[in-house]
Structures are given as structure tokens and as C-alpha cells.
Design a protein around this motif. Structure first.
Motif, mmCIF file in Angstrom:
data_model
loop_
_atom_site.group_PDB
_atom_site.id
_atom_site.type_symbol
_atom_site.label_atom_id
_atom_site.label_comp_id
_atom_site.label_asym_id
_atom_site.label_seq_id
_atom_site.Cartn_x
_atom_site.Cartn_y
_atom_site.Cartn_z
ATOM 1 N N ARG A 33 0.976 -1.182 0.044
ATOM 2 C CA ARG A 33 0.053 0.012 0.132
ATOM 3 C C ARG A 33 0.817 1.226 -0.120
ATOM 4 O O ARG A 33 2.032 1.357 0.718
ATOM 5 C CB ARG A 33 -1.182 0.294 1.378
ATOM 6 C CG ARG A 33 -1.980 -0.921 1.206
ATOM 7 C CD ARG A 33 -2.899 -0.632 2.409
ATOM 8 N NE ARG A 33 -3.942 -1.605 2.184
ATOM 9 C CZ ARG A 33 -4.871 -1.468 3.320
ATOM 10 N NH1 ARG A 33 -5.009 -0.640 4.166
ATOM 11 N NH2 ARG A 33 -6.104 -2.012 3.270
ATOM 12 N N PRO A 34 0.427 2.302 -0.449
ATOM 13 C CA PRO A 34 1.217 3.498 -0.535
ATOM 14 C C PRO A 34 1.265 4.171 0.984
ATOM 15 O O PRO A 34 0.502 3.780 1.865
ATOM 16 C CB PRO A 34 0.593 4.562 -1.278
ATOM 17 C CG PRO A 34 -0.916 3.824 -1.624
ATOM 18 C CD PRO A 34 -0.643 2.602 -1.186
ATOM 19 N N ALA A 35 2.582 4.656 1.363
ATOM 20 C CA ALA A 35 2.843 4.980 2.528
ATOM 21 C C ALA A 35 1.836 6.276 2.845
ATOM 22 O O ALA A 35 1.689 7.197 1.935
ATOM 23 C CB ALA A 35 4.246 5.399 2.912
ATOM 24 N N VAL A 36 1.306 6.291 3.978
ATOM 25 C CA VAL A 36 0.555 7.219 4.670
ATOM 26 C C VAL A 36 1.322 8.002 5.529
ATOM 27 O O VAL A 36 2.007 7.884 6.240
ATOM 28 C CB VAL A 36 -0.793 6.892 5.591
ATOM 29 C CG1 VAL A 36 -1.622 7.897 6.155
ATOM 30 C CG2 VAL A 36 -1.471 5.783 4.568
ATOM 31 N N ARG A 37 1.357 9.609 5.138
ATOM 32 C CA ARG A 37 2.305 10.694 5.656
ATOM 33 C C ARG A 37 1.333 11.171 6.942
ATOM 34 O O ARG A 37 0.367 11.528 6.745
ATOM 35 C CB ARG A 37 2.553 11.651 4.742
ATOM 36 C CG ARG A 37 3.269 11.110 3.447
ATOM 37 C CD ARG A 37 3.714 12.430 3.034
ATOM 38 N NE ARG A 37 4.674 13.253 3.898
ATOM 39 C CZ ARG A 37 5.711 14.048 3.404
ATOM 40 N NH1 ARG A 37 5.991 14.131 2.440
ATOM 41 N NH2 ARG A 37 6.204 14.474 4.519
ATOM 42 N N ARG A 38 2.162 10.876 8.131
ATOM 43 C CA ARG A 38 1.362 11.322 9.400
ATOM 44 C C ARG A 38 1.855 12.737 9.774
ATOM 45 O O ARG A 38 3.038 13.017 9.375
ATOM 46 C CB ARG A 38 1.543 10.226 10.440
ATOM 47 C CG ARG A 38 0.937 9.074 10.127
ATOM 48 C CD ARG A 38 1.051 8.145 11.249
ATOM 49 N NE ARG A 38 0.723 6.814 11.071
ATOM 50 C CZ ARG A 38 0.250 6.178 12.001
ATOM 51 N NH1 ARG A 38 0.210 6.088 13.225
ATOM 52 N NH2 ARG A 38 -0.372 5.015 11.576
ATOM 53 N N LYS A 39 0.984 13.443 10.370
ATOM 54 C CA LYS A 39 1.510 14.868 10.720
ATOM 55 C C LYS A 39 2.511 14.584 11.911
ATOM 56 O O LYS A 39 2.462 13.867 12.931
ATOM 57 C CB LYS A 39 0.142 15.799 11.196
ATOM 58 C CG LYS A 39 0.666 16.848 11.730
ATOM 59 C CD LYS A 39 -0.525 17.808 12.245
ATOM 60 C CE LYS A 39 -0.390 19.022 12.686
ATOM 61 N NZ LYS A 39 -1.241 19.525 13.517
ATOM 62 N N GLU A 40 3.559 15.441 11.619
ATOM 63 C CA GLU A 40 4.653 15.416 12.604
ATOM 64 C C GLU A 40 4.328 16.033 13.937
ATOM 65 O O GLU A 40 3.697 17.106 13.901
ATOM 66 C CB GLU A 40 5.901 16.045 12.211
ATOM 67 C CG GLU A 40 6.561 14.834 10.971
ATOM 68 C CD GLU A 40 7.218 13.667 11.744
ATOM 69 O OE1 GLU A 40 7.531 13.652 12.675
ATOM 70 O OE2 GLU A 40 6.991 12.911 10.751
#
Length: 79
Positions: free
Chosen positions: A15-22
Motif C-alpha cells: 500500500r502507498p505510505a500514509v504521511r502522518r503529521k509530525e
């Protein structure tokens, strides 16, 4: 092919990586402080409720000469 199967096999292995809020370290620290303060308040409330319950039980066992537990026909109250 029916529309419900369309897109199921795209050939991608993951699956494409989900970017999380830092989250900044300061925000994490305040979140932990808020969590521990909340837990402390909950523990204090539980202690207060248990102490109140024990006080009521003591009042039932040892009614005073006057008050809400002493009635005119009670044998535990002095005349």
C-alpha cells in the motif's frame, strides 16, 4: 469484469505510505501531562466516593442523638 473487481489487482506490492503529521516533542509532553493529570483527578474522585460511602456506613451503624438517622421511635437513639 464486473465493476466491483475493478482496481483490486494493480500490481503494486504494498500500500502507498500514509504521511502522518509530525508532532513536536513539546506537544507530546503536554499531552502526557494532561493524561496524568486526568488520571490523578479520576483517582482522587474514586477515593472521595469510597470515603463518603464508608462515612455513610459508619453513620448507619452509629447514629447520633439527633440528625437524619434518629427518629422518635428508634431504639438506637436516646429519648
Amino acid at each position: 469484469m464486473t465493476p466491483r473487481y475493478t482496481g483490486r489487482h494493480t500490481g503494486e506490492s504494498e500500500r502507498p505510505a500514509v504521511r502522518r503529521k509530525e508532532v513536536s516533542p513539546g506537544a507530546r509532553r503536554w499531552g502526557k501531562v494532561a493524561l496524568w493529570v486526568g488520571l490523578g483527578v479520576c483517582a482522587a474522585f474514586v477515593v472521595f466516593v469510597v470515603a463518603s460511602f464508608l462515612g455513610v456506613l459508619h453513620d448507619f451503624d452509629h447514629p447520633g442523638d439527633d440528625g437524619w438517622l434518629c427518629s422518635s421511635d428508634s431504639s438506637t437513639c436516646r429519648p
